[in-house]
Scaffold this motif. Structure first.
Motif, PDB file in Angstrom:
ATOM      1  N   TYR A  48     117.656  32.534  76.077  1.00  9.97           N
ATOM      2  CA  TYR A  48     117.708  33.819  76.794  1.00  9.97           C
ATOM      3  C   TYR A  48     116.660  34.811  76.310  1.00  9.97           C
ATOM      4  CZ  TYR A  48     122.097  32.397  78.974  1.00  9.97           C
ATOM      5  OH  TYR A  48     123.045  31.740  79.725  1.00  9.97           O
ATOM      6  N   LYS A  49     116.200  34.668  75.096  1.00  6.52           N
ATOM      7  CA  LYS A  49     115.208  35.640  74.607  1.00  6.52           C
ATOM      8  C   LYS A  49     113.772  35.142  74.768  1.00  6.52           C
ATOM      9  CE  LYS A  49     115.521  34.240  69.706  1.00  6.52           C
ATOM     10  NZ  LYS A  49     116.623  33.269  69.847  1.00  6.52           N
ATOM     11  N   SER A  50     113.617  33.897  75.138  1.00  7.28           N
ATOM     12  CA  SER A  50     112.288  33.313  75.307  1.00  7.28           C
ATOM     13  C   SER A  50     112.128  32.836  76.742  1.00  7.28           C
ATOM     14  CB  SER A  50     112.086  32.150  74.337  1.00  7.28           C
ATOM     15  OG  SER A  50     112.069  32.614  73.006  1.00  7.28           O
ATOM     16  N   LEU A  51     111.504  33.677  77.546  1.00  7.43           N
ATOM     17  CA  LEU A  51     111.380  33.418  78.977  1.00  7.43           C
ATOM     18  C   LEU A  51     109.918  33.385  79.389  1.00  7.43           C
ATOM     19  CD1 LEU A  51     114.029  35.998  80.277  1.00  7.43           C
ATOM     20  CD2 LEU A  51     114.442  33.627  79.596  1.00  7.43           C
ATOM     21  N   GLU A  52     109.663  32.723  80.500  1.00  6.43           N
ATOM     22  CA  GLU A  52     108.329  32.757  81.105  1.00  6.43           C
ATOM     23  C   GLU A  52     108.168  34.014  81.953  1.00  6.43           C
ATOM     24  OE1 GLU A  52     106.102  32.067  84.917  1.00  6.43           O
ATOM     25  OE2 GLU A  52     108.265  31.869  84.630  1.00  6.43           O
ATOM     26  N   SER A  74     112.305  24.187  80.286  1.00  2.95           N
ATOM     27  CA  SER A  74     111.160  24.675  79.523  1.00  2.95           C
ATOM     28  C   SER A  74     111.555  25.692  78.464  1.00  2.95           C
ATOM     29  CB  SER A  74     110.154  25.313  80.496  1.00  2.95           C
ATOM     30  OG  SER A  74     108.992  25.749  79.827  1.00  2.95           O
ATOM     31  N   HIS A  75     110.683  25.824  77.489  1.00  4.01           N
ATOM     32  CA  HIS A  75     110.721  26.896  76.494  1.00  4.01           C
ATOM     33  C   HIS A  75     109.283  27.378  76.360  1.00  4.01           C
ATOM     34  CE1 HIS A  75     110.972  29.052  72.708  1.00  4.01           C
ATOM     35  NE2 HIS A  75     112.279  28.822  72.609  1.00  4.01           N
ATOM     36  N   PRO A  76     109.017  28.693  76.406  1.00  6.60           N
ATOM     37  CA  PRO A  76     107.632  29.163  76.417  1.00  6.60           C
ATOM     38  C   PRO A  76     106.941  29.148  75.071  1.00  6.60           C
ATOM     39  CG  PRO A  76     109.099  31.036  76.432  1.00  6.60           C
ATOM     40  CD  PRO A  76     109.968  29.806  76.541  1.00  6.60           C
ATOM     41  N   ASN A 127     109.992  39.421  74.574  1.00  8.01           N
ATOM     42  CA  ASN A 127     110.226  39.041  73.171  1.00  8.01           C
ATOM     43  C   ASN A 127     108.943  39.307  72.385  1.00  8.01           C
ATOM     44  OD1 ASN A 127     110.805  37.873  70.727  1.00  8.01           O
ATOM     45  ND2 ASN A 127     111.432  35.892  71.548  1.00  8.01           N
ATOM     46  N   ASN A 128     109.001  40.290  71.500  1.00  5.01           N
ATOM     47  CA  ASN A 128     107.800  40.624  70.724  1.00  5.01           C
ATOM     48  C   ASN A 128     107.737  39.885  69.391  1.00  5.01           C
ATOM     49  OD1 ASN A 128     109.710  41.936  69.211  1.00  5.01           O
ATOM     50  ND2 ASN A 128     108.897  44.005  69.535  1.00  5.01           N
ATOM     51  N   LYS A 129     108.644  38.897  69.224  1.00  5.31           N
ATOM     52  CA  LYS A 129     108.618  38.051  68.030  1.00  5.31           C
ATOM     53  C   LYS A 129     108.745  36.586  68.457  1.00  5.31           C
ATOM     54  CE  LYS A 129     110.636  41.610  65.044  1.00  5.31           C
ATOM     55  NZ  LYS A 129     111.771  41.977  64.151  1.00  5.31           N
ATOM     56  N   PRO A 130     107.717  36.083  69.146  1.00 11.21           N
ATOM     57  CA  PRO A 130     107.798  34.713  69.663  1.00 11.21           C
ATOM     58  C   PRO A 130     107.693  33.667  68.561  1.00 11.21           C
ATOM     59  CG  PRO A 130     105.612  35.589  70.030  1.00 11.21           C
ATOM     60  CD  PRO A 130     106.441  36.719  69.490  1.00 11.21           C
ATOM     61  N   VAL A 131     108.074  32.464  68.890  1.00 11.36           N
ATOM     62  CA  VAL A 131     108.000  31.351  67.945  1.00 11.36           C
ATOM     63  C   VAL A 131     107.046  30.294  68.485  1.00 11.36           C
ATOM     64  CG1 VAL A 131     110.306  31.717  67.002  1.00 11.36           C
ATOM     65  CG2 VAL A 131     110.013  30.243  69.017  1.00 11.36           C
ATOM     66  N   ALA A 132     106.557  29.461  67.597  1.00 13.15           N
ATOM     67  CA  ALA A 132     105.615  28.405  67.944  1.00 13.15           C
ATOM     68  C   ALA A 132     105.704  27.327  66.865  1.00 13.15           C
ATOM     69  CB  ALA A 132     104.199  28.977  68.018  1.00 13.15           C
ATOM     70  N   PRO A 133     105.029  26.216  67.031  1.00 15.67           N
ATOM     71  CA  PRO A 133     105.043  25.205  65.972  1.00 15.67           C
ATOM     72  C   PRO A 133     104.519  25.749  64.644  1.00 15.67           C
ATOM     73  CG  PRO A 133     104.173  24.279  68.001  1.00 15.67           C
ATOM     74  CD  PRO A 133     104.311  25.749  68.229  1.00 15.67           C
ATOM     75  N   GLY A 162     100.628  24.925  78.197  1.00 14.32           N
ATOM     76  CA  GLY A 162     100.716  25.782  77.020  1.00 14.32           C
ATOM     77  C   GLY A 162     102.103  26.215  76.631  1.00 14.32           C
ATOM     78  N   TYR A 163     103.153  25.614  77.209  1.00 14.37           N
ATOM     79  CA  TYR A 163     104.517  25.945  76.796  1.00 14.37           C
ATOM     80  C   TYR A 163     104.882  25.177  75.521  1.00 14.37           C
ATOM     81  CZ  TYR A 163     104.827  28.354  81.227  1.00 14.37           C
ATOM     82  OH  TYR A 163     104.597  29.220  82.268  1.00 14.37           O
ATOM     83  N   LEU A 164     106.059  25.418  74.973  1.00 16.10           N
ATOM     84  CA  LEU A 164     106.376  24.993  73.612  1.00 16.10           C
ATOM     85  C   LEU A 164     106.166  23.495  73.362  1.00 16.10           C
ATOM     86  CD1 LEU A 164     107.368  25.830  70.805  1.00 16.10           C
ATOM     87  CD2 LEU A 164     109.690  25.292  71.573  1.00 16.10           C
ATOM     88  N   LEU A 165     106.680  22.644  74.247  1.00 11.72           N
ATOM     89  CA  LEU A 165     106.508  21.206  74.017  1.00 11.72           C
ATOM     90  C   LEU A 165     105.032  20.823  74.035  1.00 11.72           C
ATOM     91  CD1 LEU A 165     109.483  19.719  76.081  1.00 11.72           C
ATOM     92  CD2 LEU A 165     109.372  20.214  73.636  1.00 11.72           C
ATOM     93  N   GLY A 166     104.266  21.493  74.893  1.00 10.42           N
ATOM     94  CA  GLY A 166     102.828  21.280  74.907  1.00 10.42           C
ATOM     95  C   GLY A 166     102.155  21.846  73.678  1.00 10.42           C
ATOM     96  N   GLN A 167     102.697  22.931  73.118  1.00  9.61           N
ATOM     97  CA  GLN A 167     102.158  23.506  71.886  1.00  9.61           C
ATOM     98  C   GLN A 167     102.319  22.531  70.722  1.00  9.61           C
ATOM     99  OE1 GLN A 167     104.030  27.404  71.429  1.00  9.61           O
ATOM    100  NE2 GLN A 167     103.663  27.809  73.598  1.00  9.61           N
TER     101      GLN A 167
END
Length: 405
Positions: free
Chosen positions: A68-72, A107-109, A118-124, A176-181
């Motif tokens: 819910y906090k990580s949307l496209e 998906s997850h962005p 969300n001003n605190k996104p996550v990534a690998p 460029g979404y999370l799984l692609g990241q």
């Protein structure tokens, strides 16, 4: 006009035994038509009923998010604890007519979530913000526990889709979404079991596929969307993509959709090939066919019926993906199948080169909104008003969300 027997009209039996009624698929387009709790609205349900009437064999929904906090976009559908399962069933049922299948794109962005959401996104990995209009924040690296939690959310979302009555899911590992990241060495700098080699970078995607198959059973369809390339220095290349497909070929998958680009290099948005020319990614698909026996779907640049037929006749590609043509006319597949339509003429959109990607995306989104209200597409909509509506509505909708977690 009666249906003509051509390659486009051929059925396709997928590895799990289910059958697509023809060789045209609607690629995912972000509808942003959820309510304040991220459930389907009447407009979204009506839109998919209209899509199904257009006889596109496979409908792939726009981004359905797992967090819910990580949307496209602010009004994405989310499959989670606030899901209204009766509305999901209504959405699934409305989109299935005369054998048409509908799959949910899950998906997850990751780092591609705007600051106002969300001003605190996550990534690998800890990585700089997406470089686009200064709308994104720097991302922090996911912990091992968070990766496990996200994996669980993908699997549960697929189970929710099956229980709602959809025939399949597509895991979004492109654009460029999370799984692609995780797949991209430009975004995945990890040195643990989730990074480094292509086997490690593909681990999250493959574990999600395996666990999902165990949950949903053998007859529910599972597909993925993957880039041929990120089209950026140091990113996911064609060689990386082919290596990933060799790994995926060992998994219980039913369809691979090939696309390309990210928010930072949206090469898939450019151009309209002429009759006889290859659409985007077709040359890459010829190489991909040697790496996997899984059916392939190509999306991007198909604008001529003859071009589609020749592409299918090659035997390298199994499904023709259409996105923007369906946004303009939900009945475009029906017209192609019965021979009424030979060329998909691109609308004359006046837009400067600097605004082309975002401007065109906003323009086509407005066409989806019109169809969702029972209106016809309208070509003479100016780009700047579309952009204004696109961004202001997203900001307003972000503020009025009931679930912000």
């Amino acid at each position: 006009m009666s249906t003509q027997k051509t390659k486009l009209n051929d059925t396709l039996v997928l590895p799990n035994g289910s059958t697509l009624i023809n060789r045209i698929g609607k690629s995912a387009m972000s509808e942003s038509l959820a309510d304040h709790y991220h459930n389907p609205t009447r407009e979204l349900i009506y839109l998919y009923e209209k899509f199904a009437q257009g006889q596109t064999g496979l409908l792939i929904t726009g981004n359905v998010m797992v967090d819910y906090k990580s949307l496209e976009r602010a009004r994405n559908i989310v499959f989670g604890e606030y899901s209204n399962h009766e509305k999901l069933k209504e959405w699934a049922q409305s989109s299935q007519q005369d054998g048409v299948q509908t799959w949910v794109q899950i998906s997850h962005p990751g780092r591609q979530v705007a600051k106002h959401i969300n001003n605190k996104p996550v990534a690998p990995s800890d990585i700089a913000a997406v470089q686009k209009l200064k709308a994104f924040a720097n991302a922090r690296a996911l912990t091992t526990e968070e990766i496990a939690n996200i994996k669980h959310k993908f699997i549960e979302a697929a189970l929710t889709a099956r229980n709602a009555g959809f025939q399949g899911v597509q895991f979004h590992a492109a654009h460029g979404y999370l799984l692609g990241q995780f797949l991209s060495p430009a975004n995945n700098l990890r040195t643990d079991e989730w990074g480094g080699s292509i086997e490690n970078r593909a681990r999250l995607l493959i574990e999600i596929i395996r666990a999902t198959r165990e949950k949903v059973g053998p007859t529910f369809s599972i597909g993925i969307k993957i880039n041929s390339s990120d089209f950026r220095r140091g990113g996911f290349t064609e060689e990386h993509s082919l290596e990933t497909m060799i790994l995926l070929d060992k998994e219980s998958l039913d369809l691979i959709e090939i696309s390309g680009g990210t928010y930072e290099s949206s090469a898939m948005l450019e151009g309209n090939p002429k009759a006889g020319e290859k659409a985007f990614f077709v040359s890459f698909a010829e190489r991909a066919r040697q790496a996997t026996k899984i059916p392939l779907m190509i999306t991007g640049g198909f604008r001529h019926r003859e071009q589609m037929e020749k592409t299918l006749e090659s035997g390298n590609i199994d499904v023709i993906g259409l996105g923007r043509p369906v946004a303009c006319d939900p009945f475009v597949s029906k017209k192609l199948l019965n021979g009424e339509l030979q060329e998909l003429k691109a609308p004359k959109i006046k837009v400067s080169k600097g605004l082309r990607g975002l401007g065109e995306a906003a323009w086509y989104t407005q066409q989806l909104y019109r169809h969702s209200k029972g209106q016809e597409a309208k070509e003479n909509i100016a780009i700047l008003p579309c952009l204004f509506k696109h961004f202001t509505s997203d900001f307003i909708r972000a503020k009025t969300r009931k679930v912000k977690k």
